[in-house]
Design an enzyme around this catalytic site. Structure first.
Site, PDB file in Angstrom:
ATOM      1  N   ASP A  90      32.060  50.545  30.606  1.00 29.86           N
ATOM      2  CA  ASP A  90      31.091  50.857  31.645  1.00 29.86           C
ATOM      3  C   ASP A  90      30.461  52.202  31.286  1.00 29.86           C
ATOM      4  OD1 ASP A  90      29.636  50.984  33.923  1.00 29.86           O
ATOM      5  OD2 ASP A  90      31.321  51.051  35.305  1.00 29.86           O
ATOM      6  N   SER A  91      29.198  52.376  31.608  1.00 25.55           N
ATOM      7  CA  SER A  91      28.443  53.552  31.140  1.00 25.55           C
ATOM      8  C   SER A  91      28.868  54.869  31.775  1.00 25.55           C
ATOM      9  CB  SER A  91      26.959  53.351  31.422  1.00 25.55           C
ATOM     10  OG  SER A  91      26.719  53.432  32.811  1.00 25.55           O
ATOM     11  N   GLY A  92      29.595  54.793  32.883  1.00 26.59           N
ATOM     12  CA  GLY A  92      29.935  56.006  33.622  1.00 26.59           C
ATOM     13  C   GLY A  92      28.968  56.272  34.758  1.00 26.59           C
ATOM     14  N   PHE A  94      28.174  54.562  37.526  1.00 26.30           N
ATOM     15  CA  PHE A  94      28.680  54.373  38.887  1.00 26.30           C
ATOM     16  C   PHE A  94      29.578  55.528  39.298  1.00 26.30           C
ATOM     17  CE2 PHE A  94      31.811  52.796  41.949  1.00 26.30           C
ATOM     18  CZ  PHE A  94      30.961  52.297  42.934  1.00 26.30           C
ATOM     19  N   ASP A 144      22.628  53.831  34.007  1.00 21.27           N
ATOM     20  CA  ASP A 144      21.699  53.505  35.092  1.00 21.27           C
ATOM     21  C   ASP A 144      22.001  54.378  36.303  1.00 21.27           C
ATOM     22  OD1 ASP A 144      24.216  52.328  35.595  1.00 21.27           O
ATOM     23  OD2 ASP A 144      23.330  50.901  36.984  1.00 21.27           O
ATOM     24  N   GLN A 195      19.006  46.851  39.051  1.00 19.75           N
ATOM     25  CA  GLN A 195      19.238  47.580  40.301  1.00 19.75           C
ATOM     26  C   GLN A 195      18.103  47.266  41.288  1.00 19.75           C
ATOM     27  OE1 GLN A 195      21.846  49.130  41.247  1.00 19.75           O
ATOM     28  NE2 GLN A 195      22.940  49.825  39.420  1.00 19.75           N
ATOM     29  N   GLY A 222      25.071  47.605  41.547  1.00 15.89           N
ATOM     30  CA  GLY A 222      24.737  48.091  42.885  1.00 15.89           C
ATOM     31  C   GLY A 222      25.061  47.139  44.009  1.00 15.89           C
ATOM     32  N   ASP A 272      34.164  41.682  36.702  1.00 18.29           N
ATOM     33  CA  ASP A 272      35.267  42.647  36.629  1.00 18.29           C
ATOM     34  C   ASP A 272      35.525  43.145  38.039  1.00 18.29           C
ATOM     35  OD1 ASP A 272      34.643  45.899  36.900  1.00 18.29           O
ATOM     36  OD2 ASP A 272      32.855  44.664  36.575  1.00 18.29           O
ATOM     37  N   CYS A 310      53.702  28.552  38.405  1.00 20.64           N
ATOM     38  CA  CYS A 310      52.930  29.587  37.709  1.00 20.64           C
ATOM     39  C   CYS A 310      53.655  29.989  36.423  1.00 20.64           C
ATOM     40  CB  CYS A 310      52.757  30.808  38.614  1.00 20.64           C
ATOM     41  SG  CYS A 310      51.963  32.215  37.803  1.00 20.64           S
ATOM     42  N   CYS A 315      56.650  35.122  37.487  1.00 23.16           N
ATOM     43  CA  CYS A 315      57.106  33.867  38.090  1.00 23.16           C
ATOM     44  C   CYS A 315      58.119  33.133  37.215  1.00 23.16           C
ATOM     45  CB  CYS A 315      55.913  32.963  38.383  1.00 23.16           C
ATOM     46  SG  CYS A 315      54.892  33.564  39.752  1.00 23.16           S
TER      47      CYS A 315
END
Length: 378
Positions: A90-92, A94, A144, A195, A222, A272, A310, A315
């Site tokens: 992630d670009s950082g 946020f 962004d 965005q 966003g 994610d 599972c 499990c």
């Protein structure tokens, strides 16, 4: 390296993304290891055992510690964390924009103070690309601006326009970095980010503009920042038709199982979210009979696994009663087992989604899965 659209069911997509670190089968859930590890004591070896295809790490956090230049000296993030499969960084953006009291936005980028020690830092498109190039991730995200959900229309428009200008700078700088002799991953991909808040016309126009850059993939950013689920689904439906069909579409930071099923139906490939690991650390586990809270007294003498049938490490070997005991005793093993189970549940669900799309029965699968998930495991 490219994206191959294998099949469609309505607007739902089934595809493959070919990368320098292997093929990603989509739809896919990326397991979030913000600082180079999944919180809850989960190792890279564990990730292989729970069907992880892509690990996601964060530019901002790794830039602060241990430092992207340190990671580059050690051979890049894949080598650093002993994970050979794809990594998305992630670009950082946020994280930087969430530091509302610590940052100042300008055309050149963002000036902010570290949340760790208060030191002054600047990050713009070029800096974000340089950091991600040092990390040598498979996929880099463009830098962004993620405006507040409370921002007015005028600000959201201004922010979206700036994000387009920043995207141009990101692409140009990453192109230069990929040609440098000392760059570890010269085939690093770039995803742009749509965005526009909950303003449909801004989202559409922004989607059209960023699509012209012919990037490796496109994200919808966003969302899940205060709007209702209905508003979120409406925005996805609105913007996906204006993003390239022949490229992967990534819905950032969104991911209850219900959210994923609804977004897949609307044409999203990549997801994610911190929910599975965060909920696991608090004893909340996902099952096909709803979510269970293992702290509940009714599990004190329950000798069944978290979910019968599972195949996850928790499990296969441990009971609800034992894991509850570990959680109550604040033993980290309890947290670890719950996180492993939840990530396995998510990765298995994505496997089931892909299979249902391959067989042309995603609509039926989605309906049945939602019915199970809403049963309420308590």
């Amino acid at each position: 390296m490219s994206y191959r659209l294998l099949k469609r069911e309505g607007t739902a997509k089934r595809g493959e993304l070919y990368t320098v670190h292997g093929v990603i089968q989509t739809p896919v859930f990326m397991n979030v290891g913000t600082a180079g590890a999944i919180k809850g004591g989960v190792s890279s070896a564990d990730l292989k055992n729970i069907k992880t295809q892509v690990e996601l790490s964060n530019t901002y956090h790794l830039h602060l510690r241990p430092g992207d230049k340190v990671i580059k000296k050690l051979g890049g993030l894949h080598k650093f964390m002993n994970w050979a499969q794809p990594i998305l960084t992630d670009s950082g953006g946020f994280q930087v924009f969430s530091l509302s009291s610590l940052r100042k936005i300008k055309e050149e980028g963002v000036y902010f103070s570290s949340h760790i020690d208060g030191r002054k830092i600047f990050m713009g498109p070029e800096e974000s690309m340089s950091i991600q190039s040092n990390l040598a991730s498979t996929i880099a995200m463009a830098f962004d601006e993620c405006p507040s959900s409370k921002a007015d229309r005028a600000y959201v428009q201004q922010s979206a326009d700036r994000t387009v200008r920043w995207l141009k700078r990101c692409r140009e700088h990453l192109c230069q970095l990929n040609q440098k002799e000392d760059t570890i991953n010269k085939k690093q991909m770039l995803f742009g980010i749509n965005q526009g808040g909950i303003f449909k016309d801004i989202r559409i126009e922004h989607g059209k503009k960023i699509s012209q850059f012919d990037l490796d993939g496109y994200a919808i950013g966003g969302l899940a920042v205060g709007e209702t689920h209905e508003e979120m689904y409406e925005i996805i439906e609105t913007v996906v038709p204006y993003l390239p069909l022949e490229k992967p579409t990534y819905l950032m930071g969104v991911g209850t199982p219900e959210n994923i099923l609804e977004a897949v139906e609307r044409g999203v490939d990549f997801f994610d979210c911190v929910y599975p690991s965060r909920n696991g650390r608090h004893g909340h586990v996902y099952t096909n009979e709803g979510k269970r809270n293992l702290y509940n007294a009714k599990y004190e003498l329950d000798d069944r696994p978290i979910e019968e049938g599972c195949g996850c490490p928790a499990c296969k070997d441990y009971t609800r009663a034992y894991i509850r005991h570990l959680l109550k005793a604040k033993e980290i093993l309890g947290m670890r087992l719950c996180v492993l189970h939840n990530l396995y549940f998510y990765n298995t669900m994505m496997e089931e989604i892909r299979q249902s799309l391959d067989e042309g029965r995603f609509g039926i699968y989605k309906k049945q899965k939602l019915e199970h998930l809403r049963m309420g495991g308590n």
